[in-house]
Scaffold this motif. Sequence first.
Motif, PDB file in Angstrom:
ATOM      1  N   GLY A  99      -7.956  17.307   1.623  1.00 16.20           N
ATOM      2  CA  GLY A  99      -8.536  16.603   0.697  1.00 16.20           C
ATOM      3  C   GLY A  99     -10.077  16.209   0.684  1.00 16.20           C
ATOM      4  O   GLY A  99     -10.565  16.450   1.809  1.00 16.20           O
ATOM      5  N   GLY A 100     -10.576  15.776  -0.438  1.00 26.54           N
ATOM      6  CA  GLY A 100     -11.942  15.358  -0.455  1.00 26.54           C
ATOM      7  C   GLY A 100     -12.481  13.813  -0.330  1.00 26.54           C
ATOM      8  O   GLY A 100     -13.421  13.593  -0.541  1.00 26.54           O
ATOM      9  N   THR A 101     -11.223  13.016  -0.467  1.00 28.45           N
ATOM     10  CA  THR A 101     -11.549  11.594  -0.505  1.00 28.45           C
ATOM     11  C   THR A 101     -12.577  11.166   0.522  1.00 28.45           C
ATOM     12  O   THR A 101     -13.458  10.466   0.230  1.00 28.45           O
ATOM     13  N   ALA A 102     -12.331  11.531   1.780  1.00 31.23           N
ATOM     14  CA  ALA A 102     -13.246  11.461   2.914  1.00 31.23           C
ATOM     15  C   ALA A 102     -13.051  12.339   3.974  1.00 31.23           C
ATOM     16  O   ALA A 102     -12.008  12.621   4.637  1.00 31.23           O
ATOM     17  N   LEU A 103     -13.992  12.992   4.019  1.00 36.12           N
ATOM     18  CA  LEU A 103     -14.014  14.559   4.828  1.00 36.12           C
ATOM     19  C   LEU A 103     -15.522  14.780   5.599  1.00 36.12           C
ATOM     20  O   LEU A 103     -16.295  14.691   5.138  1.00 36.12           O
ATOM     21  N   LEU A 104     -15.090  14.655   7.001  1.00 37.29           N
ATOM     22  CA  LEU A 104     -16.468  14.671   8.039  1.00 37.29           C
ATOM     23  C   LEU A 104     -16.326  16.246   8.323  1.00 37.29           C
ATOM     24  O   LEU A 104     -15.499  16.822   8.673  1.00 37.29           O
ATOM     25  N   VAL A 105     -17.730  16.920   8.061  1.00 37.97           N
ATOM     26  CA  VAL A 105     -17.841  18.291   8.292  1.00 37.97           C
ATOM     27  C   VAL A 105     -19.021  18.491   9.196  1.00 37.97           C
ATOM     28  O   VAL A 105     -20.134  17.967   8.952  1.00 37.97           O
ATOM     29  N   GLU A 107       0.763  -1.371  -0.036  1.00 34.45           N
ATOM     30  CA  GLU A 107      -0.082  -0.098   0.027  1.00 34.45           C
ATOM     31  C   GLU A 107       0.766   1.281  -0.031  1.00 34.45           C
ATOM     32  O   GLU A 107       2.047   1.254   0.331  1.00 34.45           O
ATOM     33  N   ARG A 108       0.007   2.086  -0.742  1.00 33.78           N
ATOM     34  CA  ARG A 108       1.013   3.588  -0.950  1.00 33.78           C
ATOM     35  C   ARG A 108       0.096   4.925  -0.398  1.00 33.78           C
ATOM     36  O   ARG A 108      -1.107   4.509  -0.379  1.00 33.78           O
ATOM     37  N   PRO A 109       0.603   5.858   0.066  1.00 34.10           N
ATOM     38  CA  PRO A 109       0.028   7.058   0.046  1.00 34.10           C
ATOM     39  C   PRO A 109      -1.038   7.529  -1.007  1.00 34.10           C
ATOM     40  O   PRO A 109      -0.112   7.422  -2.214  1.00 34.10           O
ATOM     41  N   TYR A 110      -2.200   8.110  -0.962  1.00 33.52           N
ATOM     42  CA  TYR A 110      -2.834   8.527  -2.267  1.00 33.52           C
ATOM     43  C   TYR A 110      -3.037   9.990  -2.043  1.00 33.52           C
ATOM     44  O   TYR A 110      -2.827  10.684  -3.028  1.00 33.52           O
ATOM     45  N   ASP A 111      -3.800  10.544  -0.977  1.00 35.98           N
ATOM     46  CA  ASP A 111      -4.245  11.743  -0.931  1.00 35.98           C
ATOM     47  C   ASP A 111      -3.350  12.605  -0.404  1.00 35.98           C
ATOM     48  O   ASP A 111      -2.736  12.781   0.641  1.00 35.98           O
ATOM     49  N   PHE A 112      -2.758  13.704  -1.441  1.00 36.06           N
ATOM     50  CA  PHE A 112      -1.595  14.413  -0.928  1.00 36.06           C
ATOM     51  C   PHE A 112      -2.032  16.008  -0.642  1.00 36.06           C
ATOM     52  O   PHE A 112      -1.454  17.099  -0.419  1.00 36.06           O
ATOM     53  N   ASN A 113      -3.377  16.130  -0.539  1.00 40.47           N
ATOM     54  CA  ASN A 113      -4.005  17.283  -0.310  1.00 40.47           C
ATOM     55  C   ASN A 113      -4.298  17.635   1.356  1.00 40.47           C
ATOM     56  O   ASN A 113      -4.802  18.851   1.426  1.00 40.47           O
ATOM     57  N   ASN A 114      -4.157  16.854   2.142  1.00 44.73           N
ATOM     58  CA  ASN A 114      -4.191  17.045   3.472  1.00 44.73           C
ATOM     59  C   ASN A 114      -2.643  17.593   3.926  1.00 44.73           C
ATOM     60  O   ASN A 114      -1.760  16.626   4.047  1.00 44.73           O
ATOM     61  N   TRP A 115      -2.523  18.650   4.187  1.00 46.23           N
ATOM     62  CA  TRP A 115      -1.118  19.351   4.658  1.00 46.23           C
ATOM     63  C   TRP A 115      -1.149  20.233   5.470  1.00 46.23           C
ATOM     64  O   TRP A 115      -2.071  21.048   5.986  1.00 46.23           O
ATOM     65  N   GLN A 116       0.187  20.499   6.123  1.00 49.23           N
ATOM     66  CA  GLN A 116       0.290  21.666   7.047  1.00 49.23           C
ATOM     67  C   GLN A 116       1.170  22.711   6.062  1.00 49.23           C
ATOM     68  O   GLN A 116       2.323  22.170   5.533  1.00 49.23           O
ATOM     69  N   ASP A 117       0.888  23.789   6.219  1.00 51.14           N
ATOM     70  CA  ASP A 117       1.555  24.943   5.429  1.00 51.14           C
ATOM     71  C   ASP A 117       3.084  25.114   5.610  1.00 51.14           C
ATOM     72  O   ASP A 117       3.497  24.763   6.899  1.00 51.14           O
ATOM     73  N   SER A 118       3.803  25.717   4.809  1.00 56.79           N
ATOM     74  CA  SER A 118       5.177  25.972   5.084  1.00 56.79           C
ATOM     75  C   SER A 118       5.577  27.288   4.471  1.00 56.79           C
ATOM     76  O   SER A 118       4.670  27.980   3.848  1.00 56.79           O
ATOM     77  N   PRO A 119       6.730  27.769   5.359  1.00 55.43           N
ATOM     78  CA  PRO A 119       7.255  29.060   4.694  1.00 55.43           C
ATOM     79  C   PRO A 119       7.548  29.184   3.273  1.00 55.43           C
ATOM     80  O   PRO A 119       7.083  30.288   2.682  1.00 55.43           O
TER      81      PRO A 119
END
Length: 372
Positions: free
Chosen positions: A317-323, A256-268
């Motif tokens: 990301g929006g693959t699985a997101l509870l709001v 298995e490998r990571p898929y969703d790269f839209n979940n992140w912490q910002d950087s300078p």
Amino acid sequence: MARPLGPVRLKKTSPLTLVFGAGLCIFILYFLLGSSAPEFSASRKASAASHPLSPPTSAFRQSTSGAKTGPPPVLRYNLNNVTITNTPVKNRESVLILTPMARFYQGYWDNLLKLSYPHELITLGFILPKTKEGNAAYAELDKQITKTQKFGPEKDRFRSIIILRQDFDPPIPSQDEAERHKMQNQKPRRAAMAKARNSLLFTTLGPSTSWVLWLDADVIETPPTLIQDLAFHNKPVITPNCFQRYYNAEKKRMDERPYDFNNWQDSPTAQKMAAQMSPDDILLEGYQDMATYRALMAYMYEEGGDIHYEVPLDGVGGTALLVKADVHRDGAMFPPFSFYHLIETEGFAKMARRLGWHAAGLPNYKVYHYNE
């Protein structure tokens, strides 16, 4: 010569006959005017809407009597009475699962049926493009809905299901994974995705909705307790880590490998890049030509780690997101334009933050994406 008739005397009707006749009239009127719609279980019948323009998250019981429908009722809702807690099952909180769908995956539907959250509290919402692939997806989706809602066991049936068709053309004709993820296709593709998400959200969000679960149509494996597990953290916006199973040729076994790269912490670095961009430019994640050096939740996974371990996120990301539904009610949507140089789900996280709502992620809690 005819003999004149005497006065006619009518036989006195007995009270029992009058009562019987009145009862028969009442029965006939009830039969003619009453609805002939099929009955639901007690829990589903209580949530049924009485008019086609009633809130879409309540199932509409259509009358087959042919009677003309009157004007929609004037309804009042006290949203202060809608609870949004970390024990949603106990408090009978309504969940709206929303899925933009360009292709139908049987694994997605099978996984949906396995969710342990009471299905009578779940409303499903879908939006599909008016394309050849979209039509094929609609046909398969409709087949599964009929199988579940009409012939399936009561516990599997959802409270209601809403299907929308997009009123705009997709910017790229192919939905193949390689084509979808080309860098030059990202801005138009994600702008179209944002429009689809907003159309779906604004059409289906009802006054009784407590939680909104965004679940992509190609997410085919989640824990059955997905909704309860995410809600347990009581965060305004929370997302698990999305991985993908595949055959590793080097190891000669499944991996298995990571898929969703839209979940992140910002950087300078990313902030500096954004400051030098024109207003309409957007930052994208996961591309070598745009190295942002953000901390990606995809790489924060620790084998054997606590699945409830939380990290703060600046993008989601929006693959699985509870709001929490209140986040959307406050106006947080998916910008189809550059919003602080972010778009779609990442722009949503930024917009939610501007409204005072913060996102979180669970790096050790995994869901799985279909591998094409």
